[in-house]
Design an enzyme around this catalytic site. Structure first.
Site, PDB file in Angstrom:
ATOM      1  N   GLY A   1     -10.686  45.656  34.347  1.00 50.40           N
ATOM      2  CA  GLY A   1     -10.609  44.893  35.593  1.00 50.40           C
ATOM      3  C   GLY A   1     -11.630  43.769  35.544  1.00 50.40           C
ATOM      4  O   GLY A   1     -12.045  43.334  34.466  1.00 50.40           O
ATOM      5  N   ARG A   2     -12.064  43.350  36.718  1.00 55.20           N
ATOM      6  CA  ARG A   2     -12.987  42.209  36.771  1.00 55.20           C
ATOM      7  C   ARG A   2     -14.299  42.504  36.045  1.00 55.20           C
ATOM      8  O   ARG A   2     -14.794  41.678  35.274  1.00 55.20           O
ATOM      9  CB  ARG A   2     -13.317  41.867  38.220  1.00 55.20           C
ATOM     10  CG  ARG A   2     -12.122  41.526  39.086  1.00 55.20           C
ATOM     11  CD  ARG A   2     -12.625  41.394  40.515  1.00 55.20           C
ATOM     12  NE  ARG A   2     -11.569  41.235  41.479  1.00 55.20           N
ATOM     13  CZ  ARG A   2     -10.915  42.242  42.056  1.00 55.20           C
ATOM     14  NH1 ARG A   2     -11.200  43.497  41.734  1.00 55.20           N
ATOM     15  NH2 ARG A   2      -9.975  42.004  42.954  1.00 55.20           N
ATOM     16  N   ILE A   3     -14.862  43.699  36.296  1.00 53.54           N
ATOM     17  CA  ILE A   3     -16.168  44.008  35.691  1.00 53.54           C
ATOM     18  C   ILE A   3     -16.015  44.210  34.183  1.00 53.54           C
ATOM     19  O   ILE A   3     -16.838  43.738  33.393  1.00 53.54           O
ATOM     20  CB  ILE A   3     -16.803  45.243  36.374  1.00 53.54           C
ATOM     21  CG1 ILE A   3     -17.026  44.958  37.869  1.00 53.54           C
ATOM     22  CG2 ILE A   3     -18.134  45.611  35.711  1.00 53.54           C
ATOM     23  CD1 ILE A   3     -17.416  46.174  38.699  1.00 53.54           C
TER      24      ILE A   3
ATOM     25  N   ARG B   1      -4.505  50.642  31.433  1.00 52.19           N
ATOM     26  CA  ARG B   1      -3.091  51.005  31.605  1.00 52.19           C
ATOM     27  C   ARG B   1      -2.181  49.855  31.229  1.00 52.19           C
ATOM     28  O   ARG B   1      -1.200  50.005  30.536  1.00 52.19           O
ATOM     29  CB  ARG B   1      -2.825  51.405  33.058  1.00 52.19           C
ATOM     30  CG  ARG B   1      -2.942  52.879  33.300  1.00 52.19           C
ATOM     31  CD  ARG B   1      -2.732  53.169  34.741  1.00 52.19           C
ATOM     32  NE  ARG B   1      -3.497  52.222  35.563  1.00 52.19           N
ATOM     33  CZ  ARG B   1      -3.582  52.245  36.875  1.00 52.19           C
ATOM     34  NH1 ARG B   1      -2.940  53.164  37.539  1.00 52.19           N
ATOM     35  NH2 ARG B   1      -4.298  51.364  37.550  1.00 52.19           N
TER      36      ARG B   1
ATOM     37  N   ALA C   1     -19.201  53.127  36.297  1.00 51.93           N
ATOM     38  CA  ALA C   1     -18.040  53.228  37.187  1.00 51.93           C
ATOM     39  C   ALA C   1     -18.269  54.317  38.243  1.00 51.93           C
ATOM     40  O   ALA C   1     -18.813  54.030  39.321  1.00 51.93           O
ATOM     41  CB  ALA C   1     -16.793  53.488  36.350  1.00 51.93           C
ATOM     42  N   ARG C   2     -17.878  55.538  37.918  1.00 52.39           N
ATOM     43  CA  ARG C   2     -18.136  56.677  38.797  1.00 52.39           C
ATOM     44  C   ARG C   2     -18.453  57.879  37.923  1.00 52.39           C
ATOM     45  O   ARG C   2     -17.842  58.070  36.864  1.00 52.39           O
ATOM     46  CB  ARG C   2     -16.905  56.999  39.666  1.00 52.39           C
ATOM     47  CG  ARG C   2     -16.620  55.983  40.763  1.00 52.39           C
ATOM     48  CD  ARG C   2     -17.675  55.997  41.867  1.00 52.39           C
ATOM     49  NE  ARG C   2     -17.387  55.041  42.921  1.00 52.39           N
ATOM     50  CZ  ARG C   2     -17.868  53.792  42.969  1.00 52.39           C
ATOM     51  NH1 ARG C   2     -18.676  53.357  42.029  1.00 52.39           N
ATOM     52  NH2 ARG C   2     -17.556  52.991  43.970  1.00 52.39           N
TER      53      ARG C   2
ATOM     54  N   GLU D   1     -24.139  62.677  42.689  1.00 53.92           N
ATOM     55  CA  GLU D   1     -25.157  61.773  43.257  1.00 53.92           C
ATOM     56  C   GLU D   1     -25.539  62.204  44.673  1.00 53.92           C
ATOM     57  O   GLU D   1     -24.644  62.524  45.444  1.00 53.92           O
ATOM     58  CB  GLU D   1     -24.587  60.347  43.368  1.00 53.92           C
ATOM     59  CG  GLU D   1     -24.486  59.620  42.059  1.00 53.92           C
ATOM     60  CD  GLU D   1     -23.814  58.254  42.232  1.00 53.92           C
ATOM     61  OE1 GLU D   1     -23.847  57.686  43.341  1.00 53.92           O
ATOM     62  OE2 GLU D   1     -23.250  57.771  41.254  1.00 53.92           O
TER      63      GLU D   1
ATOM     64  N   HIS E   1     -27.589  54.361  40.446  1.00 59.93           N
ATOM     65  CA  HIS E   1     -26.443  53.605  40.986  1.00 59.93           C
ATOM     66  C   HIS E   1     -26.889  52.224  41.486  1.00 59.93           C
ATOM     67  O   HIS E   1     -26.743  51.897  42.671  1.00 59.93           O
ATOM     68  CB  HIS E   1     -25.752  54.401  42.096  1.00 59.93           C
ATOM     69  CG  HIS E   1     -24.322  53.995  42.306  1.00 59.93           C
ATOM     70  ND1 HIS E   1     -23.329  54.865  42.664  1.00 59.93           N
ATOM     71  CD2 HIS E   1     -23.710  52.786  42.201  1.00 59.93           C
ATOM     72  CE1 HIS E   1     -22.182  54.221  42.783  1.00 59.93           C
ATOM     73  NE2 HIS E   1     -22.393  52.941  42.500  1.00 59.93           N
ATOM     74  N   ILE E   2     -27.412  51.435  40.566  1.00 59.02           N
ATOM     75  CA  ILE E   2     -27.931  50.107  40.938  1.00 59.02           C
ATOM     76  C   ILE E   2     -27.052  48.970  40.395  1.00 59.02           C
ATOM     77  O   ILE E   2     -27.494  47.827  40.317  1.00 59.02           O
ATOM     78  CB  ILE E   2     -29.390  49.914  40.444  1.00 59.02           C
ATOM     79  CG1 ILE E   2     -29.493  50.105  38.914  1.00 59.02           C
ATOM     80  CG2 ILE E   2     -30.352  50.842  41.177  1.00 59.02           C
ATOM     81  CD1 ILE E   2     -30.832  49.644  38.329  1.00 59.02           C
ATOM     82  N   GLY E   3     -25.808  49.304  40.031  1.00 52.80           N
ATOM     83  CA  GLY E   3     -24.942  48.277  39.419  1.00 52.80           C
ATOM     84  C   GLY E   3     -24.910  46.968  40.187  1.00 52.80           C
ATOM     85  O   GLY E   3     -25.014  45.885  39.607  1.00 52.80           O
TER      86      GLY E   3
HETATM   87  C1  8YV Z   1     -22.111  50.356  45.572  1.00 53.57           C
HETATM   88  C2  8YV Z   1     -20.402  50.367  43.840  1.00 53.57           C
HETATM   89  O1  8YV Z   1     -21.398  49.724  46.531  1.00 53.57           O
HETATM   90  O2  8YV Z   1     -19.185  48.611  44.791  1.00 53.57           O
HETATM   91  C3  8YV Z   1     -19.149  49.703  44.247  1.00 53.57           C
HETATM   92  O3  8YV Z   1     -18.076  50.296  44.028  1.00 53.57           O
HETATM   93  O4  8YV Z   1     -20.394  51.388  43.227  1.00 53.57           O
HETATM   94  C4  8YV Z   1     -21.724  49.783  44.234  1.00 53.57           C
HETATM   95  O5  8YV Z   1     -21.689  48.422  44.287  1.00 53.57           O
HETATM   96  C5  8YV Z   1     -23.535  50.175  45.893  1.00 53.57           C
HETATM   97  O6  8YV Z   1     -24.245  50.843  44.946  1.00 53.57           O
HETATM   98  C6  8YV Z   1     -23.894  50.680  47.263  1.00 53.57           C
HETATM   99  O7  8YV Z   1     -23.532  52.034  47.411  1.00 53.57           O
END
Ligand code: 8YV
Length: 342
Positions: A158-160, A181, A241-242, A271, A289-291
């Site tokens: 995707g974009r990222i 996919r 991602a997750r 988390e 989770h500092i993306g």
């Molecule tokens: C969170 C993210 O929003 O946008 C997403 O899907 O995982 C992050 O940008 C951010 O960490 C705040 O929870």
């Protein structure tokens, strides 16, 4: 008599100056402290409002919307929306929105930072230096894997994913392979310098593998023990991602047995809890989770979510046309069906 103003709930303290824009249109109930909500508390809040601005920490499911007859819009301050039960929201005629685009490059930067930190053992090196161990230096101290000229694998384009591909191909002269996919059009692949592979090909060819795909039932633990066993033992795995995409127990085992060289993780299944097995390892870089966490980007995310909420509740210059809806088609159908019944 004037119509009462719509009411909105803002679940966490965000940026006050941006959130204040809601006050031109709505009565705003904004949290003043970071709050962990029990499901019943979320349901109670939603029952009183027309719209909500929420973060990933708030799970909005069927139970949460069941007793919320006024609720028409939920604006997520995130691009990922696995905290929202879209089927339940659509069935209730509630429009959901997210915050794409504004965080793409910031999150791609972090993905690349984690990749470099893990492959070049930055966390471990720093701990070693601070521990006063430099005196034990030898020529083979902290040998890592090269980034430049290696093969960068990307799962989810995707974009990222594309942002990471661009950094790898154009910045570091990497060969970029990806699995998604659907394949990208030829001209986009050529521009990114990226080649599509099947999942197994991606696992076996990547020197470094970055995960950037959405989390769903289908992608739960897609990187499991079997997938990890297909990767090169010298490889690095990065997840921005997750957490649920990776079987973390299998990953911890692969990292501690030397089956996999290194990992960089910004996201975790439980988390904010992190598995003790991962915390105990030196060859994994862990971030909370500092993306998307640059000041400019977090402000842009809140601003977009505020624009979405204003428009989704029929106010402001883009009334009823929010910039980034997620379930607009389904909501239109539900609302038409409801109107017919009236
Ligand atoms: C969170 C993210 O929003 O946008 C997403 O899907 O995982 C992050 O940008 C951010 O960490 C705040 O929870």
């Amino acid at each position: 008599m004037a119509e009462p103003r719509p009411r909105v709930w803002v679940s966490q303290p965000l940026f006050d100056d941006i959130v204040a824009r809601l006050e031109a249109h709505f009565d705003v109930d904004a949290a003043s402290a970071i709050t962990e909500y029990a499901p019943a508390e979320i349901a109670r809040r939603l029952a009183e409002v027309d719209g909500a601005l929420v973060t990933l920490n708030e799970r909005i499911d069927a139970g949460a919307v069941a007793g919320a007859p006024r609720l028409r819009a939920v604006a997520n301050v995130a691009v990922g929306h696995n905290n929202l039960d879209l089927d339940a929201l659509s069935a209730a005629g509630v429009l959901a929105t997210n915050t794409p685009d504004v965080l793409t490059d910031t999150t791609a930067d972090l993905g690349f930072a984690l990749l470099m930190a893990a492959a070049r053992r930055l966390g471990e090196s720093e701990r070693w230096l601070r521990d006063g161990r430099w005196g034990q230096w030898s020529f083979s101290t902290m040998l890592g894997a090269d980034i430049h000229g290696s093969t960068l694998g990307i799962l989810g384009m995707g974009r990222i994913g594309r942002g990471i591909a661009r950094r790898g191909a154009h910045g570091f002269g990497m060969r970029v392979v990806y699995h998604n996919r659907s394949r990208l059009p030829d001209d986009v692949e050529a521009d990114l310098g990226a080649t599509w592979l099947d999942f197994d090909g991606l696992l076996t060819e990547a020197d470094h593998l970055v995960l950037v795909l959405p989390y769903s039932e289908q992608t739960h633990h897609i990187v499991d023990a079997a997938a990890l066993a297909r990767m090169k033992p010298t490889a690095t795995l990065v997840n921005v991602a997750r957490g649920g995409i990776v079987d973390e127990q299998a990953l911890a085992e692969a990292l501690s047995s030397g089956r996999l060289a290194a990992a960089g993780l910004d996201v975790f299944e439980g988390e904010p809890a992190v598995r003790p097995e991962l915390l105990a390892l030196d060859n994994v870089v862990l971030t909370p989770h500092i993306g998307s966490a640059s000041l400019a980007t977090r402000r842009a995310m809140v601003s977009l979510a505020v624009d979405n909420l204003i428009a989704a509740l029929g106010a402001g210059p883009h009334a009823d046309d929010p910039p980034s809806p997620i379930n607009a088609d389904a909501v239109v159908k539900t609302r038409k069906a409801t109107d017919r019944k009236r």
